[in-house]
Design a protein around this motif. Sequence first.
Motif, PDB file in Angstrom:
ATOM      1  N   MET A   1       0.705  -0.948  -0.125  1.00  0.00           N
ATOM      2  CA  MET A   1       0.007   0.053  -0.103  1.00  0.00           C
ATOM      3  C   MET A   1       0.715   1.071  -0.040  1.00  0.00           C
ATOM      4  SD  MET A   1      -3.268   0.336   0.042  1.00  0.00           S
ATOM      5  CE  MET A   1      -4.843   1.454   0.607  1.00  0.00           C
ATOM      6  N   LYS A   2       1.819   1.112   0.644  1.00  0.00           N
ATOM      7  CA  LYS A   2       2.838   2.459   0.757  1.00  0.00           C
ATOM      8  C   LYS A   2       3.277   2.715  -0.426  1.00  0.00           C
ATOM      9  CE  LYS A   2       3.859   2.688   5.614  1.00  0.00           C
ATOM     10  NZ  LYS A   2       4.283   3.757   6.094  1.00  0.00           N
ATOM     11  N   ASN A   3       4.013   1.732  -1.426  1.00  0.00           N
ATOM     12  CA  ASN A   3       4.529   1.984  -2.701  1.00  0.00           C
ATOM     13  C   ASN A   3       3.344   2.686  -3.602  1.00  0.00           C
ATOM     14  OD1 ASN A   3       7.052   1.154  -1.944  1.00  0.00           O
ATOM     15  ND2 ASN A   3       6.741  -0.953  -2.543  1.00  0.00           N
ATOM     16  N   ARG A   4       2.191   2.198  -3.748  1.00  0.00           N
ATOM     17  CA  ARG A   4       1.141   2.657  -4.293  1.00  0.00           C
ATOM     18  C   ARG A   4       1.023   4.123  -4.060  1.00  0.00           C
ATOM     19  NH1 ARG A   4      -4.579   2.309  -3.405  1.00  0.00           N
ATOM     20  NH2 ARG A   4      -5.598   2.973  -5.327  1.00  0.00           N
ATOM     21  N   ASP A   5       0.975   4.381  -2.843  1.00  0.00           N
ATOM     22  CA  ASP A   5       0.707   5.842  -2.519  1.00  0.00           C
ATOM     23  C   ASP A   5       1.850   6.597  -2.653  1.00  0.00           C
ATOM     24  OD1 ASP A   5      -1.506   5.070  -1.246  1.00  0.00           O
ATOM     25  OD2 ASP A   5      -0.885   4.969   0.688  1.00  0.00           O
ATOM     26  N   LEU A   6       2.966   6.195  -2.603  1.00  0.00           N
ATOM     27  CA  LEU A   6       4.155   6.864  -3.350  1.00  0.00           C
ATOM     28  C   LEU A   6       4.086   7.132  -4.509  1.00  0.00           C
ATOM     29  CD1 LEU A   6       6.942   8.256  -2.275  1.00  0.00           C
ATOM     30  CD2 LEU A   6       8.025   5.972  -2.683  1.00  0.00           C
ATOM     31  N   LEU A   7       3.859   6.294  -5.376  1.00  0.00           N
ATOM     32  CA  LEU A   7       3.804   6.365  -6.965  1.00  0.00           C
ATOM     33  C   LEU A   7       2.636   7.227  -7.296  1.00  0.00           C
ATOM     34  CD1 LEU A   7       4.654   5.302  -9.713  1.00  0.00           C
ATOM     35  CD2 LEU A   7       3.344   3.510  -9.561  1.00  0.00           C
ATOM     36  N   ILE A   8       1.699   7.355  -6.775  1.00  0.00           N
ATOM     37  CA  ILE A   8       0.499   8.226  -6.935  1.00  0.00           C
ATOM     38  C   ILE A   8       0.865   9.503  -6.684  1.00  0.00           C
ATOM     39  CG2 ILE A   8      -1.974   8.877  -6.100  1.00  0.00           C
ATOM     40  CD1 ILE A   8      -2.662   5.775  -5.879  1.00  0.00           C
ATOM     41  N   GLY A   9       1.451   9.870  -5.425  1.00  0.00           N
ATOM     42  CA  GLY A   9       1.941  11.045  -5.133  1.00  0.00           C
ATOM     43  C   GLY A   9       3.099  11.705  -6.198  1.00  0.00           C
ATOM     44  N   PHE A  10       4.030  10.701  -6.489  1.00  0.00           N
ATOM     45  CA  PHE A  10       5.015  11.034  -7.461  1.00  0.00           C
ATOM     46  C   PHE A  10       4.140  11.666  -8.771  1.00  0.00           C
ATOM     47  CE2 PHE A  10       7.878  10.136 -10.961  1.00  0.00           C
ATOM     48  CZ  PHE A  10       8.989  10.787 -10.421  1.00  0.00           C
ATOM     49  N   ALA A  11       3.351  10.721  -9.380  1.00  0.00           N
ATOM     50  CA  ALA A  11       2.755  11.074 -10.660  1.00  0.00           C
ATOM     51  C   ALA A  11       2.020  12.433 -10.593  1.00  0.00           C
ATOM     52  CB  ALA A  11       1.859   9.896 -10.880  1.00  0.00           C
ATOM     53  N   THR A  12       1.329  12.568  -9.438  1.00  0.00           N
ATOM     54  CA  THR A  12       0.442  13.815  -9.138  1.00  0.00           C
ATOM     55  C   THR A  12       1.461  14.922  -9.098  1.00  0.00           C
ATOM     56  OG1 THR A  12      -1.100  12.602  -7.844  1.00  0.00           O
ATOM     57  CG2 THR A  12      -1.082  14.981  -7.773  1.00  0.00           C
ATOM     58  N   GLY A  13       2.650  14.779  -8.869  1.00  0.00           N
ATOM     59  CA  GLY A  13       3.642  16.029  -8.564  1.00  0.00           C
ATOM     60  C   GLY A  13       4.290  16.142 -10.109  1.00  0.00           C
ATOM     61  N   VAL A  14       4.481  15.203 -10.849  1.00  0.00           N
ATOM     62  CA  VAL A  14       5.050  15.576 -12.241  1.00  0.00           C
ATOM     63  C   VAL A  14       4.116  16.185 -13.034  1.00  0.00           C
ATOM     64  CG1 VAL A  14       5.607  14.429 -14.093  1.00  0.00           C
ATOM     65  CG2 VAL A  14       6.699  13.656 -12.066  1.00  0.00           C
ATOM     66  N   ALA A  15       2.942  15.663 -12.737  1.00  0.00           N
ATOM     67  CA  ALA A  15       1.682  16.367 -13.541  1.00  0.00           C
ATOM     68  C   ALA A  15       1.564  17.663 -13.133  1.00  0.00           C
ATOM     69  CB  ALA A  15       0.355  15.462 -13.687  1.00  0.00           C
ATOM     70  N   ALA A  16       1.499  18.088 -12.155  1.00  0.00           N
ATOM     71  CA  ALA A  16       1.326  19.464 -11.635  1.00  0.00           C
ATOM     72  C   ALA A  16       2.302  20.271 -12.078  1.00  0.00           C
ATOM     73  CB  ALA A  16       1.280  19.359 -10.046  1.00  0.00           C
ATOM     74  N   ALA A  17       3.710  19.950 -12.170  1.00  0.00           N
ATOM     75  CA  ALA A  17       4.793  20.774 -12.582  1.00  0.00           C
ATOM     76  C   ALA A  17       4.675  20.795 -14.017  1.00  0.00           C
ATOM     77  CB  ALA A  17       6.090  19.771 -12.129  1.00  0.00           C
ATOM     78  N   TYR A  18       4.233  19.958 -14.610  1.00  0.00           N
ATOM     79  CA  TYR A  18       3.966  20.130 -16.174  1.00  0.00           C
ATOM     80  C   TYR A  18       2.964  21.167 -16.332  1.00  0.00           C
ATOM     81  CZ  TYR A  18       2.826  19.091 -21.177  1.00  0.00           C
ATOM     82  OH  TYR A  18       2.866  19.311 -22.325  1.00  0.00           O
ATOM     83  N   LEU A  19       1.771  21.220 -15.655  1.00  0.00           N
ATOM     84  CA  LEU A  19       0.946  22.117 -15.974  1.00  0.00           C
ATOM     85  C   LEU A  19       1.297  23.531 -15.661  1.00  0.00           C
ATOM     86  CD1 LEU A  19      -2.473  20.008 -14.856  1.00  0.00           C
ATOM     87  CD2 LEU A  19      -1.649  20.702 -17.227  1.00  0.00           C
ATOM     88  N   VAL A  20       1.951  23.617 -14.713  1.00  0.00           N
ATOM     89  CA  VAL A  20       2.455  25.049 -14.161  1.00  0.00           C
ATOM     90  C   VAL A  20       3.353  25.401 -15.162  1.00  0.00           C
ATOM     91  CG1 VAL A  20       3.927  26.072 -12.432  1.00  0.00           C
ATOM     92  CG2 VAL A  20       1.899  24.817 -11.749  1.00  0.00           C
TER      93      VAL A  20
END
Length: 104
Positions: A1-20
């Motif tokens: 469960m922790k790896n999944r949460d880490l991966l989701i957080g990483f993907a969200t951060g990358v997407a947010a940085a791209y949009l900004v």
Amino acid sequence: MKNRDLLIGFATGVAAAYLVKEVVDRTQKLYPADNVLKEVKSAFKEEGPIDGSWIFMKTEPYKQHALTTEVYKGGITRHKEDELQQFEFLADAYTGAVIEVKQV
């Protein structure tokens, strides 16, 4: 469960940085001497050599009908058939697109 949460957080951060980055790129003005003037000069050079060119480094507001934007104002001088021709142009400060060209 922790790896999944880490991966989701990483993907969200990358997407947010791209949009900004995309939003910032679209709202920044182009540097006139490097981008806008070079584009206009290269278009005029297709019809023949140019003698001189200039561009104001400060943008001006431009309104046409209901649309308002910031533009750079500049000019091109050339000789064609032993006659001096002078042109003034307006180019969009955000996209570099030439809005208007007129011979003076």
